[in-house]
Design an enzyme around this catalytic site. Sequence first.
Site, mmCIF file in Angstrom:
data_model
loop_
_atom_site.group_PDB
_atom_site.id
_atom_site.type_symbol
_atom_site.label_atom_id
_atom_site.label_comp_id
_atom_site.label_asym_id
_atom_site.label_seq_id
_atom_site.Cartn_x
_atom_site.Cartn_y
_atom_site.Cartn_z
ATOM 1 N N GLY A 192 48.800 8.713 23.941
ATOM 2 C CA GLY A 192 49.124 7.554 24.788
ATOM 3 C C GLY A 192 48.332 6.330 24.332
ATOM 4 N N HIS A 193 47.027 6.522 24.050
ATOM 5 C CA HIS A 193 46.219 5.408 23.538
ATOM 6 C C HIS A 193 46.728 4.967 22.166
ATOM 7 C CE1 HIS A 193 43.190 7.477 26.221
ATOM 8 N NE2 HIS A 193 43.096 6.241 26.656
ATOM 9 N N ALA A 212 38.026 9.389 24.643
ATOM 10 C CA ALA A 212 38.846 10.607 24.798
ATOM 11 C C ALA A 212 40.304 10.254 24.477
ATOM 12 C CB ALA A 212 38.707 11.197 26.207
#
Length: 293
Positions: free
Chosen positions: A37-38, A33
């Site tokens: 941010g990732h 998901a």
Amino acid sequence: MTELLQTLRAGAAWAAAERIRGCSIGFVPTMGALHDGHASLIRAAAARDEVVAVSIFVNPLQFGDPSDLARYPRTLEADVALAEAAGATVVIAPEVAELYPTWPDTPATTVTTGPLGTIFEGAARPGHFDGVATVVTKLLSALRPDRAYFGEKDFQQLAVIGQVVQDLWLGIEIVGCPTRREPDGLAMSSRNVRLDAAARTQATCLSAALTAASSAYAADPTLTGAALEQVMAEVIAGGGSAVVPEYAVVVDATSLERTPGVLEPTKTRCIVTTIVGGVRLLDNAALLHPPAR
Ligand code: PAF
């Protein structure tokens, strides 16, 4: 083109080959998901390391509530596309049966995290950090990267992983990366998609509380940790009808022990957790660095 490896065994073989080629390996563990941010973690890894592995594994060992696990979003195709755009070399997406052959029975060997894993989020979610520590130890042992990148948004998780790597002599550098935020200050999280419109508006009370603590301290550096906890609690209390406060604490940034007295500002972290519209939201900031948008 980012390669998708469907077993951790294949990931370990890939990493071994990269080590032989002399490449430094950056690793970004995730549960999928993926959001911006990732992507920022993957970009940080790609800027520093020659090759980057991203794992996607929804780790059942860190979920207390089976319905939470069942509801966790699974978006592999989009995740691989995001990881590729951010600079991942490989995505490793193993199955539960490979990592935990005895599942649904708990594996015989797990990692326990002691007091650091039982306060705050650990108290609310018993066993959560042991589950995180177990899977991260397993992934790090298989891949043996030079560096692993984690978001500061989950500050307690970052502290727990730091402790695990130190205690077990894993010899891997843990890199904490700054929290990415929406334009109104809300920390990016896979959980934000579960906020309805009212909750989404009221969710800004977390970053507002952190900013209020930081501003109060800047105006009066004699304020104690207890006084700043009060400042944050008041902002959260005024956050709106969808907001259920959990905790707002001022802690030592390494031990995460509360510091109610006079503060050492460079070693201080403010942490807030609140349920907004039924969604548990976490945020934190260094005392001297309020949330940057
Ligand atoms: O932060 C997460 O997404 C997870 O806790 C992690 C570190 C990937 C372990 O499952």
